[in-house]
Design an enzyme around this catalytic site. Structure first.
Site, PDB file in Angstrom:
ATOM      1  CG  HIS A  24       8.759 -13.259 -24.373  1.00  0.00           C
ATOM      2  ND1 HIS A  24       8.693 -12.908 -23.050  1.00  0.00           N
ATOM      3  CD2 HIS A  24       8.323 -14.542 -24.458  1.00  0.00           C
ATOM      4  CE1 HIS A  24       8.224 -13.940 -22.354  1.00  0.00           C
ATOM      5  NE2 HIS A  24       7.990 -14.943 -23.189  1.00  0.00           N
ATOM      6  CG  ASN A  42       9.657 -14.995 -17.883  1.00  0.00           C
ATOM      7  OD1 ASN A  42      10.868 -14.841 -17.723  1.00  0.00           O
ATOM      8  ND2 ASN A  42       9.096 -16.181 -18.009  1.00  0.00           N
ATOM      9  CG  HIS A  83       6.952 -18.128 -26.743  1.00  0.00           C
ATOM     10  ND1 HIS A  83       5.947 -17.209 -26.837  1.00  0.00           N
ATOM     11  CD2 HIS A  83       7.286 -18.175 -25.424  1.00  0.00           C
ATOM     12  CE1 HIS A  83       5.688 -16.718 -25.643  1.00  0.00           C
ATOM     13  NE2 HIS A  83       6.479 -17.292 -24.753  1.00  0.00           N
ATOM     14  CG  ASP A 112       3.051 -17.845 -21.049  1.00  0.00           C
ATOM     15  OD1 ASP A 112       3.910 -18.544 -21.619  1.00  0.00           O
ATOM     16  OD2 ASP A 112       3.049 -16.598 -21.112  1.00  0.00           O
ATOM     17  CG  HIS A 122       8.245 -19.310 -22.276  1.00  0.00           C
ATOM     18  ND1 HIS A 122       8.458 -17.960 -22.405  1.00  0.00           N
ATOM     19  CD2 HIS A 122       9.470 -19.882 -22.126  1.00  0.00           C
ATOM     20  CE1 HIS A 122       9.768 -17.713 -22.344  1.00  0.00           C
ATOM     21  NE2 HIS A 122      10.399 -18.869 -22.177  1.00  0.00           N
TER      22      HIS A 122
HETATM   23 ZN   LIG Z   1       6.939 -16.593 -22.839  1.00  0.00          ZN
END
Ligand SMILES: [Zn+2]
Length: 274
Positions: free
Chosen positions: A192, A223, A129, A133, A131
């Site tokens: 998420h 998060n 995804h 990280d 993000h």
């Molecule tokens: Zn994430």
């Protein structure tokens, strides 16, 4: 009118949930990320306590099976250091990487580790995804001409967020072969993040849940700024019914385990939403 009411209520619940979670996340995560389950082999060393001002951490390797390893990296969120998991899958032709480490320097360590530990080329990267990280090292993969695959939604969101370019082939091709292994991706719905996918390794029955799935000792949802707290539960249930024979489940953060990680994530969502 009814729709409007339902929508408003959902938004209120989400807001309340976010405030609650932010509080719990900030206070609760430090303990959760330093724990290690006894069945894990960590290379080169075990994790020590992570303090607020810890110096840059080095990438760690955790072997799940002969051909599947976790690359564990460390990054900062709200001023604290957290660990993050990606995968390295070995095949007869080279390796497949699922998600980049959380920083560019740890991505360099990943390249170095793959070369010295396995003496294999990287065939492609899949990002689960949009993000940082999951994507902090994408440019470094591109600089080495390694294909970076995602869904088209992840590709669009990554572009908007300045996280780099990905090739959105995974909408059309949900199983990608790499030598003697295949890698299946599945989009279960908004959890998420709106674009979170899971990765299934049919040869080894390993499920990479990414940030859709929480570790067994997680006490909060992490998060949640892009999360849909009401849909997330259904998304996890779809994964649970699609991969009932998963033997290992790897969450985005924290220790790997079995299918009970999915059930634990559902419990966290139920207690947050009710
Ligand atoms: Zn994430």
């Amino acid at each position: 009118m009814v729709m409007w009411f339902v929508k408003t209520k959902a938004i209120q619940i989400s807001f309340l949930g976010i405030y609650f979670l932010l509080g719990v996340f900030v206070s609760g995560c430090q303990r959760q990320i330093v724990s290690e389950s006894p069945n894990q082999v960590t290379f080169p060393g075990s994790i020590t306590k992570l303090s607020e001002n810890s110096s840059p951490q080095h990438l760690e390797w955790i072997k799940i099976k002969e051909t599947v390893w976790i690359h564990k990296s460390f990054g900062n969120f709200l001023g604290k250091t957290y660990e993050s998991n990606g995968l390295v899958v070995l095949s007869s032709r080279g390796v497949v990487v699922i998600d980049t480490p959380w920083t560019e320097s740890q991505t360099e360590e990943l390249f170095e580790g793959i070369k010295t530990k396995f003496q294999k080329e990287i065939l492609f990267l899949i990002v689960t995804h949009a993000h940082d990280d999951r994507m902090a090292g994408v440019t470094q993969f591109q600089n080495r001409n390694i294909p970076v695959y995602s869904t088209s939604l992840t590709s669009k969101l990554a572009k908007e967020k300045g996280l780099g370019k990905t090739n959105p082939i995974l909408d059309l091709q949900t199983r990608v072969s790499a030598g003697n292994v295949s890698v299946e991706i599945f989009f279960p719905g908004h959890g998420h993040s709106p674009d979170n996918i899971v990765v299934w390794l049919p040869n080894t029955h390993i499920l990479f849940g990414g940030c859709l799935v929480k570790a067994i000792d997680a006490t909060d949802l992490g998060n949640v700024k892009d999360a849909n707290l009401l849909e997330w539960e259904n998304a996890v249930k779809r994964v649970l019914s699609r991969y009932p024979d998963a033997e290992v489940v790897v969450p985005g953060h924290g220790n790997w385990g079995k299918l009970d990680l999915l059930r634990h994530t559902i419990r966290l969502l139920v207690s947050t939403n009710h």
